[in-house]
Design an enzyme around this catalytic site. Structure first.
Site, mmCIF file in Angstrom:
data_model
loop_
_atom_site.group_PDB
_atom_site.id
_atom_site.type_symbol
_atom_site.label_atom_id
_atom_site.label_comp_id
_atom_site.label_asym_id
_atom_site.label_seq_id
_atom_site.Cartn_x
_atom_site.Cartn_y
_atom_site.Cartn_z
ATOM 1 N N HIS A 1 10.732 -3.353 3.487
ATOM 2 C CA HIS A 1 11.136 -1.946 3.392
ATOM 3 C C HIS A 1 11.503 -1.396 4.759
ATOM 4 O O HIS A 1 11.007 -1.845 5.783
ATOM 5 C CB HIS A 1 10.067 -1.089 2.724
ATOM 6 N N GLU B 1 4.776 -4.997 8.620
ATOM 7 C CA GLU B 1 3.414 -4.882 8.065
ATOM 8 C C GLU B 1 2.931 -6.203 7.464
ATOM 9 O O GLU B 1 1.729 -6.431 7.326
ATOM 10 C CB GLU B 1 3.379 -3.802 6.974
ATOM 11 N N HIS C 1 0.833 -1.211 0.000
ATOM 12 C CA HIS C 1 0.000 0.000 0.000
ATOM 13 C C HIS C 1 0.874 1.271 0.000
ATOM 14 O O HIS C 1 0.555 2.248 0.673
ATOM 15 C CB HIS C 1 -1.022 -0.014 1.146
ATOM 16 N N HIS D 1 -1.587 5.153 9.459
ATOM 17 C CA HIS D 1 -0.262 5.767 9.555
ATOM 18 C C HIS D 1 -0.383 7.112 10.261
ATOM 19 O O HIS D 1 -0.150 8.168 9.668
ATOM 20 C CB HIS D 1 0.355 5.933 8.169
#
Ligand SMILES: [Fe+2]
Length: 319
Positions: free
Chosen positions: A194, A241, A12, A59
């Site tokens: 990431h 995540e 995402h 977030h």
């Protein structure tokens, strides 16, 4: 009776949303990313789900360090796009499904997963970017209602992969006990590898990502044993995540048909991963699935007893 027919895993990445919103999809850098979702959009257009459950993480848009629920279920009638610093994304307001969401909340909580019920919430790129990738860019309305499920993967401690996987199974039991005939798809979003800050910023581990996707498809229980530290070490700080994909996977059959996969590096500073998994028994109805459930009888009777007492309370509620 409602049933979960398929699961979608998707990154995402916020920069994907910015590329869409700023008309950059045809630029070579972004075309490489968006072309990987063309088949997915065709699949989704054919599948035509009645409802989508989207597992994602907020977030610091709806929640902050002041309050972060581990699992937050969106039960509202609608969820506006959040302002993440550049104004809200130009995407339609996400319409919820309050009746199914309330049913899921009751079923899952009585099944001993303590969800936070959220009746007002804005949704950020974590939810809207995967929606764009699978549904395109509708002008006025998304094609189906959405039930957001926000998971804390931003403040330690996030839930374990095993807990996420088991929550997926509870979600499936919840959906399959809803009386209306609904085709439901479930998204697991985030990742893949990431890290956005610190000395290892920019870390991408394609070998580990691809192994994760292989196991997600064929041996998800193996993934439930990965500790947080391994996600951090192998997939970077934000790679955690990926536990959200295990909620999606837990909601599917043990054996699934992998109908599509896409992986590319990079998009912004992350690896982009995507997979579509269909329940092999999707056409056979839910009775068979329910009959093959490995859920223990103790769990069933606990939930049944709790439901009975709720009904008793409700029937006495006119005093
Ligand atoms: Fe994220």
């Amino acid at each position: 009776m409602a049933k979960i027919i398929a699961g979608i895993g998707s990154s995402h990445v916020p920069a994907i949303g910015a590329a869409l919103d700023n008309g950059k999809t045809e630029e070579p850098y972004w075309k490489r990313v968006f072309s990987g979702f063309e088949k997915s959009k065709e699949w989704m257009a054919k599948t035509k789900p009645d409802v989508a459950i989207v597992v994602y993480n907020d977030h610091a848009s709806a929640f902050s360090v002041e309050m972060i629920p581990t699992f937050a279920l969106g039960c509202a009638a609608e969820f506006p796009p959040a302002d993440e610093g550049w104004g809200p994304r130009p995407v339609p307001v996400v319409k919820g499904h309050p009746a199914l969401a309330a049913h899921i909340a009751q079923s899952v909580i009585l099944d001993e997963f303590d969800l936070t019920i959220v009746n007002k919430m804005e949704v950020d790129h974590g939810l809207t970017v995967p929606m764009n990738l699978l549904f395109g860019q509708p002008k006025d309305a998304w094609p189906c209602p959405v039930i957001p499920l926000a998971v804390n993967v931003v403040m330690y401690p996030p839930p374990t992969g095993h807990r996420c996987y088991m929550l997926g199974k509870a979600l499936r039991r919840a959906v399959e006990s809803y009386p209306e005939d609904l085709k439901v798809v479930i998204f697991g979003t985030g990742g893949l590898s990431h890290q956005i800050s610190g000395p290892r910023a920019g870390l991408i581990n394609s070998k580990w990502d691809k192994s994760f996707l292989d196991n997600l498809s064929k041996d998800p229980k193996k993934l439930t044993r990965i500790p947080h530290l391994e996600y951090m070490r192998e997939a970077g700080a934000e790679g955690i995540e990926m536990v959200m994909w295990l909620i999606m996977r837990g909601a599917l059959d043990d054996k699934v048909d992998e109908v599509y996969r896409f992986y590319t590096v990079p998009a912004s500073n992350t690896a982009v991963g995507h997979i579509i998994l269909e329940n092999a028994r999707k056409a056979s109805g839910t009775r068979k699935v329910a009959g093959k459930s490995k859920r223990g009888s103790a769990g069933k009777s606990r939930q049944a007893a709790a439901r009975t007492s709720i009904h008793r309370i409700a029937s006495k509620g006119t005093r």
